[in-house]
Design an enzyme around this catalytic site. Structure first.
Site, PDB file in Angstrom:
ATOM      1  N   HIS A 177       0.830  -1.215   0.000  1.00 53.94           N
ATOM      2  CA  HIS A 177       0.000   0.000   0.000  1.00 53.94           C
ATOM      3  C   HIS A 177       0.859   1.258   0.000  1.00 53.94           C
ATOM      4  O   HIS A 177       1.908   1.300   0.638  1.00 53.94           O
ATOM      5  CB  HIS A 177      -1.012  -0.001   1.148  1.00 53.94           C
ATOM      6  CG  HIS A 177      -0.449   0.013   2.540  1.00 53.94           C
ATOM      7  ND1 HIS A 177      -0.289   1.165   3.262  1.00 53.94           N
ATOM      8  CD2 HIS A 177      -0.036  -0.981   3.355  1.00 53.94           C
ATOM      9  CE1 HIS A 177       0.191   0.880   4.467  1.00 53.94           C
ATOM     10  NE2 HIS A 177       0.367  -0.419   4.557  1.00 53.94           N
ATOM     11  N   ASP A 237      -0.583   4.295   0.713  1.00 57.13           N
ATOM     12  CA  ASP A 237      -1.158   5.305   1.613  1.00 57.13           C
ATOM     13  C   ASP A 237      -0.486   5.211   2.979  1.00 57.13           C
ATOM     14  O   ASP A 237       0.134   4.196   3.317  1.00 57.13           O
ATOM     15  CB  ASP A 237      -2.678   5.140   1.741  1.00 57.13           C
ATOM     16  CG  ASP A 237      -3.104   3.820   2.373  1.00 57.13           C
ATOM     17  OD1 ASP A 237      -2.455   2.789   2.104  1.00 57.13           O
ATOM     18  OD2 ASP A 237      -4.074   3.809   3.152  1.00 57.13           O
ATOM     19  N   GLU A 270      -5.300   0.978   2.471  1.00 61.12           N
ATOM     20  CA  GLU A 270      -5.071  -0.040   3.498  1.00 61.12           C
ATOM     21  C   GLU A 270      -5.249   0.539   4.886  1.00 61.12           C
ATOM     22  O   GLU A 270      -5.820  -0.078   5.771  1.00 61.12           O
ATOM     23  CB  GLU A 270      -3.662  -0.632   3.337  1.00 61.12           C
ATOM     24  CG  GLU A 270      -3.470  -1.955   4.077  1.00 61.12           C
ATOM     25  CD  GLU A 270      -3.060  -1.805   5.533  1.00 61.12           C
ATOM     26  OE1 GLU A 270      -3.126  -2.792   6.261  1.00 61.12           O
ATOM     27  OE2 GLU A 270      -2.685  -0.690   5.957  1.00 61.12           O
ATOM     28  N   ASP A 314       4.711  -5.967   4.604  1.00 62.06           N
ATOM     29  CA  ASP A 314       4.020  -4.907   5.339  1.00 62.06           C
ATOM     30  C   ASP A 314       3.951  -5.270   6.815  1.00 62.06           C
ATOM     31  O   ASP A 314       2.940  -5.052   7.471  1.00 62.06           O
ATOM     32  CB  ASP A 314       2.606  -4.717   4.744  1.00 62.06           C
ATOM     33  CG  ASP A 314       1.903  -3.482   5.303  1.00 62.06           C
ATOM     34  OD1 ASP A 314       2.596  -2.577   5.804  1.00 62.06           O
ATOM     35  OD2 ASP A 314       0.656  -3.438   5.240  1.00 62.06           O
ATOM     36  N   SER A 353      -3.193  -6.025  11.509  1.00 64.02           N
ATOM     37  CA  SER A 353      -4.158  -6.550  10.543  1.00 64.02           C
ATOM     38  C   SER A 353      -3.857  -6.058   9.130  1.00 64.02           C
ATOM     39  O   SER A 353      -3.433  -4.923   8.947  1.00 64.02           O
ATOM     40  CB  SER A 353      -5.571  -6.071  10.906  1.00 64.02           C
ATOM     41  OG  SER A 353      -5.841  -6.278  12.272  1.00 64.02           O
ATOM     42  N   ASP A 387       5.942   1.630   6.877  1.00 61.42           N
ATOM     43  CA  ASP A 387       4.544   1.215   6.689  1.00 61.42           C
ATOM     44  C   ASP A 387       3.867   2.127   5.686  1.00 61.42           C
ATOM     45  O   ASP A 387       3.254   3.113   6.058  1.00 61.42           O
ATOM     46  CB  ASP A 387       3.852   1.261   8.059  1.00 61.42           C
ATOM     47  CG  ASP A 387       2.417   0.776   8.035  1.00 61.42           C
ATOM     48  OD1 ASP A 387       1.981   0.232   7.006  1.00 61.42           O
ATOM     49  OD2 ASP A 387       1.714   0.962   9.046  1.00 61.42           O
ATOM     50  N   HIS A 427       2.562   4.279  12.661  1.00 62.83           N
ATOM     51  CA  HIS A 427       1.351   4.968  13.135  1.00 62.83           C
ATOM     52  C   HIS A 427       1.668   5.983  14.241  1.00 62.83           C
ATOM     53  O   HIS A 427       0.750   6.557  14.815  1.00 62.83           O
ATOM     54  CB  HIS A 427       0.284   3.980  13.659  1.00 62.83           C
ATOM     55  CG  HIS A 427      -0.223   3.038  12.618  1.00 62.83           C
ATOM     56  ND1 HIS A 427      -1.441   2.398  12.728  1.00 62.83           N
ATOM     57  CD2 HIS A 427       0.297   2.638  11.437  1.00 62.83           C
ATOM     58  CE1 HIS A 427      -1.621   1.626  11.666  1.00 62.83           C
ATOM     59  NE2 HIS A 427      -0.571   1.758  10.872  1.00 62.83           N
TER      60      HIS A 427
HETATM   61  N1  BES Z   1       1.498  -2.743   8.366  1.00 63.74           N
HETATM   62  C1  BES Z   1       0.275  -2.780   9.095  1.00 63.74           C
HETATM   63  C2  BES Z   1      -0.148  -4.167   9.485  1.00 63.74           C
HETATM   64  C3  BES Z   1       0.717  -4.839  10.531  1.00 63.74           C
HETATM   65  C4  BES Z   1       1.038  -4.179  11.695  1.00 63.74           C
HETATM   66  C5  BES Z   1       1.114  -6.131  10.327  1.00 63.74           C
HETATM   67  C6  BES Z   1       1.808  -4.816  12.651  1.00 63.74           C
HETATM   68  C7  BES Z   1       1.867  -6.752  11.270  1.00 63.74           C
HETATM   69  C8  BES Z   1       2.214  -6.101  12.435  1.00 63.74           C
HETATM   70  C9  BES Z   1      -0.835  -2.139   8.285  1.00 63.74           C
HETATM   71  O1  BES Z   1      -0.432  -1.056   7.527  1.00 63.74           O
HETATM   72  C10 BES Z   1      -1.871  -1.617   9.245  1.00 63.74           C
HETATM   73  O2  BES Z   1      -1.572  -0.745  10.006  1.00 63.74           O
HETATM   74  N2  BES Z   1      -3.082  -2.157   9.179  1.00 63.74           N
HETATM   75  C11 BES Z   1      -4.181  -1.653   9.933  1.00 63.74           C
HETATM   76  C12 BES Z   1      -5.425  -2.225   9.319  1.00 63.74           C
HETATM   77  C13 BES Z   1      -6.692  -1.571   9.760  1.00 63.74           C
HETATM   78  C14 BES Z   1      -6.745  -0.115   9.410  1.00 63.74           C
HETATM   79  C15 BES Z   1      -7.876  -2.300   9.171  1.00 63.74           C
HETATM   80  C16 BES Z   1      -4.069  -2.053  11.388  1.00 63.74           C
HETATM   81  O3  BES Z   1      -3.569  -3.142  11.721  1.00 63.74           O
HETATM   82  O4  BES Z   1      -4.465  -1.242  12.242  1.00 63.74           O
HETATM   83 ZN    ZN Z   2      -0.249   0.687   8.951  1.00 65.37          ZN
END
Ligand code: BES
Ligand code: ZN
Length: 456
Positions: free
Chosen positions: A86, A88, A153, A180, A399, A119, A427
């Protein structure tokens, strides 16, 4: 392969300069005022794919932010990788906690600091550069690759399921590759074989038509800030167990073999706690920290808002209060059922002294795969070659909603080979990417294509 590796090694500084340009685009998908920037990042991604030698590169519009697609299908008879990532990024607040501006990527001590560094732009770029090195030095790729890079994403990939359903033929492949996720630790690469799912809600409470003088009216009506605190306090017991009836019904227990594997991982709880700056760790009683994050569901408050929070004191009885909450889910919990259980419980525990509004936001299913499949083993060999060390196998607490869609709609296994780090500040302020991992990751990605090519 040696030519490819030489090319990657001499291009090291150029890669960082180019990545800095990518990271300068504030592609924050959650904020409508950045929609133009999100599109600009999509175009930048497409251009990077084109100059890497990918074909049929284009932006495909969705009801939200566009998908970037590109392919190289010149290896008939060889497997096809669907590469997903992703472009974004998350919002940057609180801005004052960034040491250098989030969209002016800066190198300090071998780490590149910027929103999206890890990320996921840095990891997307890593694959684009591995592809570029391969095509430039050998005239092609050892496998077929379809790149599928989305811009929603971080806001739950809400339009992606429909997109995948209506582009099944275009996305047909043998395996999905995703970068990711973080490595297990600095110097310990990992392949991730499980992700948690998510449901997310906003709760709005209204007590009165308007804010009130807390002396003139305090004691006569309920205070929505306090009611919100009371409602939220009923979500978990003191032992860290979620109190929503039925919440744990479908949780798949951790098997003995898996638990035994996790015990062997080089996890240091004290180091973990100290790095987080937590006075003590806290979680569901009876489970280790790794189990709590990887194999147990949780309820969390993501944000709270009510009343006067400025400087000084103001005697006011707030009219409204608001909370953003989410639940991370594990196999075999179903997001729809958990949403229903949560709604029913909140309606039950919230008193009639306030008006309650519940808004369902995005979500995603949990995902897990058996890690003893040929693609995961191929990724293990590639990581070994890129990092000089065999990876460990881990699950993660985060996720990526689309991973389960790839399996359900396209019947595809996914390999999650991430090169972030647990302290990458994803984040959060001061997000960063370790440039050594970035470089090794480009090499490992190049090896991964070759390893997958050699499978059949
Ligand atoms: N890269 C992350 C997912 C991730 C985080 C995988 C930590 C493994 C370990 C991804 O960009 C993300 O932040 N996903 C969101 C999804 C949500 C907005 C539906 C998340 O996990 O909060
Ligand atoms: Zn993320």
């Amino acid at each position: 392969m040696n030519d490819v590796l030489d090319f990657i090694n001499v291009s090291r500084d150029r890669y960082v300069d180019e990545l800095k340009q990518y990271l300068a685009i504030p592609s924050i998908s959650a904020l409508p005022q950045h929609a133009g920037d999100v599109r600009r990042a999509a175009e930048w991604t497409a251009e990077a794919l084109r100059s890497a030698g990918m074909q049929q590169v284009r932006l495909i519009d969705t009801p939200g932010h566009p998908v970037v697609y590109g392919e190289w299908l010149g290896a008939p008879g060889k497997p096809t990788i669907l590469y997903y990532g992703h472009y974004d990024v998350q919002p940057v607040d609180p801005l004052d906690l960034w040491t250098t501006p989030p969209f002016e990527a800066t190198v300090r001590d071998g780490e590149l600091y910027a929103r999206g560094a890890a990320d996921d732009k840095g990891q997307v770029f890593m694959h684009i550069k591995a592809i570029e090195a391969y095509i430039k030095k050998t005239g092609g790729l050892p496998v077929n690759i379809k790149c599928f890079i989305e811009g929603e994403e971080e806001v739950g990939s809400v339009h992606l399921d429909d997109f995948i359903r209506s582009h099944k033929k275009d996305l047909a492949a043998d395996v999905v590759v995703i970068s990711d996720s973080p490595m297990f630790d600095r110097g310990i690469p990992s392949i991730c074989y499980g992700l948690r799912g998510l449901v997310y809600f906003q709760l709005d409470l209204r007590g009165t038509r308007s804010d009130l003088h807390s002396g003139a009216f305090g004691g006569a009506v309920a205070n929505p800030a306090l009611v919100l605190a009371q409602v939220l306090a009923q979500m978990k017991d003191r032992g860290g167990r979620v109190r929503i009836p039925g919440f744990y019904d479908d949780v798949r227990p951790l098997g003995d073999a898996e638990r035994a594997e996790w015990k062997k991982l080089p996890f240091n709880e004290t180091k973990y706690r100290k790095e987080l700056g937590a006075p003590r760790l806290f979680g569901e009683k009876g489970y280790s920290t790794l189990e709590r994050v990887w194999a147990r569901p949780t309820f969390e408050v993501n944000g709270l808002l009510s009343g006067f929070t400025g400087e000084g004191a103001k005697t006011v009885l707030p009219a409204v209060s608001m909370a953003k909450v989410s639940m991370r889910l594990v196999p075999d919990q179903d997001p729809n059922r958990i949403e229903e259980l949560f709604e029913a419980y909140v309606r039950k525990v919230c008193p009639a002294t306030v008006q309650l509004k519940l808004t369902r936001m995005h979500g995603g299913k949990p995902w897990m795969t058996e890690f003893d499949n040929k693609y995961v083993r191929a990724a293990g060999r590639a990581v070994q070659q890129g990092f000089g060390q065999a990876p460990v196998f881990s699950r993660e607490g985060g996720s990526i909603p689309v991973v389960s869609t790839f399996r359900e709609e396209l019947g595809l296994p996914s390999v999650l080979f991430g090169i972030g780090l647990p302290d990458e500040n994803a984040h959060a302020p001061n997000e960063k990417l370790d440039l050594g991992n970035f470089h090794n990751g480009i090499i490992a990605s190049a090896y991964l294509y070759q390893e997958i090519a050699n499978l059949d």
